[in-house]
Design an enzyme around this catalytic site. Structure first.
Site, PDB file in Angstrom:
ATOM      1  NE  ARG A  46      -2.478  -1.469   3.306  1.00  0.00           N
ATOM      2  CZ  ARG A  46      -3.101  -1.731   4.239  1.00  0.00           C
ATOM      3  NH1 ARG A  46      -4.382  -1.471   4.436  1.00  0.00           N
ATOM      4  NH2 ARG A  46      -2.547  -2.485   5.042  1.00  0.00           N
ATOM      5  CG  HIS A 173      11.074 -21.217   6.502  1.00  0.00           C
ATOM      6  ND1 HIS A 173      10.071 -21.042   7.345  1.00  0.00           N
ATOM      7  CD2 HIS A 173      12.433 -21.074   7.180  1.00  0.00           C
ATOM      8  CE1 HIS A 173      10.928 -20.671   8.485  1.00  0.00           C
ATOM      9  NE2 HIS A 173      12.308 -20.840   8.528  1.00  0.00           N
ATOM     10  CG  ASP A 230       5.456 -18.584  15.019  1.00  0.00           C
ATOM     11  OD1 ASP A 230       4.853 -17.984  13.825  1.00  0.00           O
ATOM     12  OD2 ASP A 230       6.276 -18.237  15.627  1.00  0.00           O
ATOM     13  CG  HIS A 235       8.054 -24.146  10.693  1.00  0.00           C
ATOM     14  ND1 HIS A 235       7.683 -23.767   9.385  1.00  0.00           N
ATOM     15  CD2 HIS A 235       8.050 -22.996  11.400  1.00  0.00           C
ATOM     16  CE1 HIS A 235       7.606 -22.771   9.254  1.00  0.00           C
ATOM     17  NE2 HIS A 235       7.639 -22.009  10.405  1.00  0.00           N
ATOM     18  CE  LYS A 335       9.177 -16.725  18.639  1.00  0.00           C
ATOM     19  NZ  LYS A 335       9.796 -16.949  17.148  1.00  0.00           N
ATOM     20  CE  LYS A 340      17.247 -20.515  14.602  1.00  0.00           C
ATOM     21  NZ  LYS A 340      16.088 -19.880  14.459  1.00  0.00           N
TER      22      LYS A 340
HETATM   23  C1  BG6 Z   1       8.620 -18.470  11.538  1.00  0.00           C
HETATM   24  C2  BG6 Z   1       8.122 -18.123  12.772  1.00  0.00           C
HETATM   25  O1  BG6 Z   1       7.794 -19.436  10.692  1.00  0.00           O
HETATM   26  O2  BG6 Z   1       9.735 -19.570  11.607  1.00  0.00           O
HETATM   27  C3  BG6 Z   1       9.086 -17.537  13.695  1.00  0.00           C
HETATM   28  O3  BG6 Z   1       6.916 -17.172  12.260  1.00  0.00           O
HETATM   29  C4  BG6 Z   1      10.180 -18.168  13.784  1.00  0.00           C
HETATM   30  O4  BG6 Z   1       8.420 -17.086  14.847  1.00  0.00           O
HETATM   31  C5  BG6 Z   1      10.807 -18.606  12.577  1.00  0.00           C
HETATM   32  O5  BG6 Z   1      11.167 -17.462  14.386  1.00  0.00           O
HETATM   33  C6  BG6 Z   1      12.071 -19.804  12.781  1.00  0.00           C
HETATM   34  O6  BG6 Z   1      12.575 -19.971  11.677  1.00  0.00           O
HETATM   35  P1  BG6 Z   1      13.983 -20.531  11.493  1.00  0.00           P
HETATM   36  O7  BG6 Z   1      14.403 -20.843  10.027  1.00  0.00           O
HETATM   37  O8  BG6 Z   1      15.015 -19.406  12.058  1.00  0.00           O
HETATM   38  O9  BG6 Z   1      14.183 -21.826  12.413  1.00  0.00           O
END
Ligand code: BG6
Length: 481
Positions: A46, A173, A230, A235, A335, A340
């Site tokens: 937009r 993804h 989420d 995933h 989170k 990670k």
């Molecule tokens: C996304 C979520 O789909 O995946 C996020 O909305 C999350 O909250 C992310 O941080 C994690 O992706 P990756 O590739 O960093 O594990």
């Protein structure tokens, strides 16, 4: 190899996903020589920007998210970018601008919807009504597809009215991640593993997707979503399908997805009355992350009333089929966890006790998705010298994304798969709906429940209840300290 030239139209072109993921991914494929110079990337949103202003934002984003960007390649890449100010959900918007830009019907056209999912149906209708959908058009839908089973069905129906299913690419993804795709190779190219991949040999499976970040300024979206919607619905359940599916007859998109959807359909519904024993939700309170003090979720959110949204979920799933009956699949994601880490652990059953002393554990296959993708399957060998003390000989293999043809980011391969028209690594309609069908009763139970998520200190592995859930069965999370 180079793909045929294309027009990539991104709805939500000024958003976070476009800047952080989509443009960097397209840039990397361009720099690798896979994207022809005459391809076009058309951004729409937009905001009243022009080409120049959007390119400036893109340049900045590439600077931030691509560490080895070459400025002359960046210039060539930015020359492919166009911008049209347009509200895709509005039939009366300035569609002529977009139509005149998309003047080549013979090119593959990809419409990438990175907007609020509530707009997907309207955008699809407008694309059709304005004559922008061609024979070779595809539409890519970002997650989340809906917020529960009903809304997911509605999105699928609305988009499906204008685009045939084989042109709808629902992106997850995690399926673009090297180590996730590797599960298929590991399972079906190694007879040793293939034969051990069942309830006779596997004690349990764990899938962890841990993040250190908190809200990252996404509170508006995240608080309405929570970890179950989420991460788990999409995933983690996608990873589970790849771990658990039967051998597909081929690697064709539908052969693969037929098997994946069977796994989802075989997930044992979680018992309403006993949900607490199989599902744990948590929310972080203040603690430390990366050596720094961080606030509680509720303070980060800064809402009026305290939020009950979960930032952590651990659950125990079971697949009710001949291969897996009785084997727990533990999934967890959160989170503000200590690091990670995304990994899959397949714990094989212990050997007969006695020979090497009691309590000798079974082997465990670890598929590390990130960081540093790898596969580890330790073999037990005898410690040199007298006696039969055992030790682990580490058989591990790095899955090097930097290798020729490899991707630095999961989006790279997927974005080009959409151009090529290969949906194998995208989620089919029935898969999304089967995943929602399993997850929705959990959401409903939480809504009825007067309680809320269990608190956990930021920088820890979630609430104690997540640990207890496994302890009850004599199991433990692989990382938990
Ligand atoms: C996304 C979520 O789909 O995946 C996020 O909305 C999350 O909250 C992310 O941080 C994690 O992706 P990756 O590739 O960093 O594990």
């Amino acid at each position: 190899e180079r793909v045929d030239t294309f027009d990539y139209v991104i709805f939500g072109a000024t958003g976070d996903l476009t800047m952080r993921k989509l443009l960097p991914a397209l840039y990397r494929r361009f720099a690798a020589g896979q994207v022809p110079d005459d391809a076009r990337i058309v951004g729409t949103a937009r905001s009243p920007l022009d080409d120049k202003a959007w390119r400036e934002r893109a340049r900045q984003a590439l600077g931030e998210h691509v560490n080895d960007a070459d400025s002359s390649v960046v210039d060539r890449f930015l020359a492919m970018l166009r911008y049209v100010s347009l509200n895709g959900a509005d039939a009366n918007a300035h569609w002529d601008g977009l139509r005149s830009l998309l003047d080549r019907d013979d090119r593959v056209r990809v419409f990438y919807l990175a907007t609020a999912p509530a707009l997907y149906g309207d955008i699809a209708r407008n694309l059709d009504a304005k004559g922008l959908r061609t024979e070779t058009s595809r539409i890519v839908l970002e997650k989340p597809i809906g917020t529960d089973l009903d809304t997911a069905r509605r999105v699928n129906e609305d988009v499906g009215r204008y685009f045939p299913e084989n042109s709808i690419f629902r992106i997850d993804h995690y399926l673009g991640k090297e180590a996730v795709q590797n599960i298929i190779a590991l399972r079906f190219a190694n007879p040793m593993l293939e034969r051990m991949w069942d309830r006779q040999s596997v004690d349990y499976v764990q899938v962890t997707a841990a993040e250190t970040v908190g809200l990252e300024g996404r509170g508006g979206y995240y608080d309405g979503s929570g970890a179950l919607r989420d991460m788990i619905q999409n995933h983690l359940l996608q990873v589970l399908t790849v771990v658990a599916m039967e051998r597909p007859v081929s690697l064709d998109a539908d052969a693969l997805r037929d098997e994946k959807v069977r796994v989802l359909a075989s997930l044992k519904p979680l018992d309403r009355d006993d949900l607490g024993a199989s599902v744990v939700r948590g929310q972080y309170v203040e603690g430390t992350s990366g050596g720094k003090a961080v606030p509680a979720y509720n303070d980060e959110l800064d809402g009026e009333a305290p939020s009950r949204t979960e930032t952590f979920v651990a659950l125990r799933a079971e697949i009710d089929n001949a291969r897996w009956r009785g084997v727990p699949f533990y999934l967890r994601s959160g989170k503000r966890l200590p690091r990670k880490l995304t990994e899959i652990v397949v714990q094989f059953r212990a050997t007969e006790p006695g020979l090497f002393g009691d309590g000798h554990p079974g082997s465990r296959l670890v598929i590390r998705v990130q960081p540093d993708a790898s596969v580890t399957l330790p073999l037990f060998v005898k410690h040199p010298g007298n006696g039969f003390a055992l030790e682990e000989a580490d058989a591990s293999s790095r899955l090097d994304p930097g290798a020729a043809g490899g991707f630095q980011d999961a989006y790279e391969g997927l974005l080009l798969d959409a151009v090529k028209g290969n949906p194998a690594l995208f989620v089919r309609k029935d898969e999304t709906e089967a995943a929602w069908a399993w997850v929705t009763p959990i959401l409903e139970a939480w809504q009825r429940d007067e309680g809320g998520p269990d608190a956990y200190e930021a920088g820890t592995w979630g609430p104690a209840s997540a640990r207890h859930m496994l302890q009850r069965e004599g199991h433990a999370w692989a990382e938990d300290a």
